[in-house]
Design an enzyme around this catalytic site. Structure first.
Site, PDB file in Angstrom:
ATOM      1  N   LYS A 203      68.846  28.369  27.891  1.00  0.00           N
ATOM      2  CA  LYS A 203      68.082  27.677  26.840  1.00  0.00           C
ATOM      3  C   LYS A 203      68.754  26.374  26.392  1.00  0.00           C
ATOM      4  CE  LYS A 203      65.263  31.520  25.368  1.00  0.00           C
ATOM      5  NZ  LYS A 203      65.040  32.609  24.424  1.00  0.00           N
ATOM      6  N   ARG A 237      68.352  39.481  28.151  1.00  0.00           N
ATOM      7  CA  ARG A 237      67.262  38.951  28.987  1.00  0.00           C
ATOM      8  C   ARG A 237      67.806  37.721  29.699  1.00  0.00           C
ATOM      9  NH1 ARG A 237      63.355  35.111  28.661  1.00  0.00           N
ATOM     10  NH2 ARG A 237      61.310  35.632  29.474  1.00  0.00           N
TER      11      ARG A 237
END
Ligand code: HH2
Length: 270
Positions: A203, A237
């Site tokens: 991210k 995740r």
């Protein structure tokens, strides 16, 4: 949890797996690398991503779900749409992963009517505008309160507590500073008493910290996953399963524990 995006525009791997054959191949690669769950998403949640229709989302998901139906590894479906949830459940999904925490009309019902697990995630705002001006007085407390509220709503709708995981939503309506507060204080979220899912993989906050583009964020992602596990996360995740498992194996070995595969765990439970 290994991520498979069957989308043309995901921030991390957009377009690479939009063809069902590629997505299926990738799912088997992640399972081979040791993913304990595969999470399939057919709608990008990246700020500015184009929305996909319900039918379009189902069309992208179906071949992948069918190819994985007989695998031992549980399949999670990342969706906000109740109709997509129902189809995914019919097609064998073991888990619904909802970044909207079942707030859409009919979403609580869709999950409650089944026996599957659910991941309830925190997000401030909606994907299109969530990064415009995220604001919190106390990000960790507010995320915790939101998640506790959604757990209560899920339980009231008939979803048993042991079917629920919670996720603070790293990157969803949060600045880099907010994200780092959440990672640092993740124990506060774990204190809610449910398994915590955590997803920082590739991210932009990790890009801000390292100065690296998406394709070069593997080491930063592994570091974030390990820090989350150390603070109590139950599920991470990730896009890069093999390096994350190596890092986890070292952490487990330090604690005198061995790494187990999903198949071993299932065998022990039987
Ligand atoms: N992050 C993304 C999507 N779904 N679900 C949970 N529970 N937690 C997360 O942190 C999370 C999530 C975004 O990542 P990605 O799927 O790689 O990108 P995109 O939304 O652009 O497809």
């Amino acid at each position: 949890m290994g991520v498979i995006n069957v989308t043309p525009d995901s921030f991390s791997d957009g377009g690479r797996f939009v063809e069902a054959g590629h997505a299926i191949e990738h799912a088997f690669r992640l399972i081979g690398e040791g993913a304990d769950i595969v999470d399939i998403g057919a709608e990008s949640t990246r700020p500015g991503a184009t929305a996909v229709s319900q039918d379009g989302e189902i069309e992208r998901l179906l071949p992948v779900l069918r190819a994985l139906r007989n695998e031992a590894v549980p399949v999670s479906v990342d969706t906000m749409k109740p109709a997509v949830m129902r189809v995914a459940i019919d097609e064998g999904a073991a888990l619904i992963n909802d970044i909207n925490a079942l707030r859409a009309e009919g979403a609580l019902r869709a999950v409650a009517d089944s026996g599957v697990g659910v991941c309830l995630m925190h997000m401030q705002g909606n994907p299109a505008a969530m990064q415009d001006a995220p604001r919190y007085a106390d990000v960790v407390a507010e995320v915790g309160q939101f998640l506790a509220g959604r757990v209560a709503a899920a339980q009231a709708a008939g979803i048993a507590r042991d079917r629920i995981s919670i996720d603070p939503g790293f990157g969803f309506g949060k600045t880099a500073e907010h994200n780092m507060s959440i990672l640092r204080e993740l124990k506060e979220i774990c204190a809610i008493g449910l398994p915590v899912t955590f997803g920082a993989s590739r991210k932009s906050t990790l890009g801000a910290v390292t100065g690296r583009p998406v394709a070069e964020r593997v080491f930063a992602s592994v570091a974030a996953a390990l820090l989350a596990i150390e603070r109590g996360a139950a599920i991470v995740r990730v896009h890069d399963v093999a390096p994350t498992r190596d890092a986890l194996a070292v952490w487990l070995a330090m604690r005198g524990q061995a790494m187990k595969s999903t198949r071993e765990i299932i065998r022990e439970l039987q």
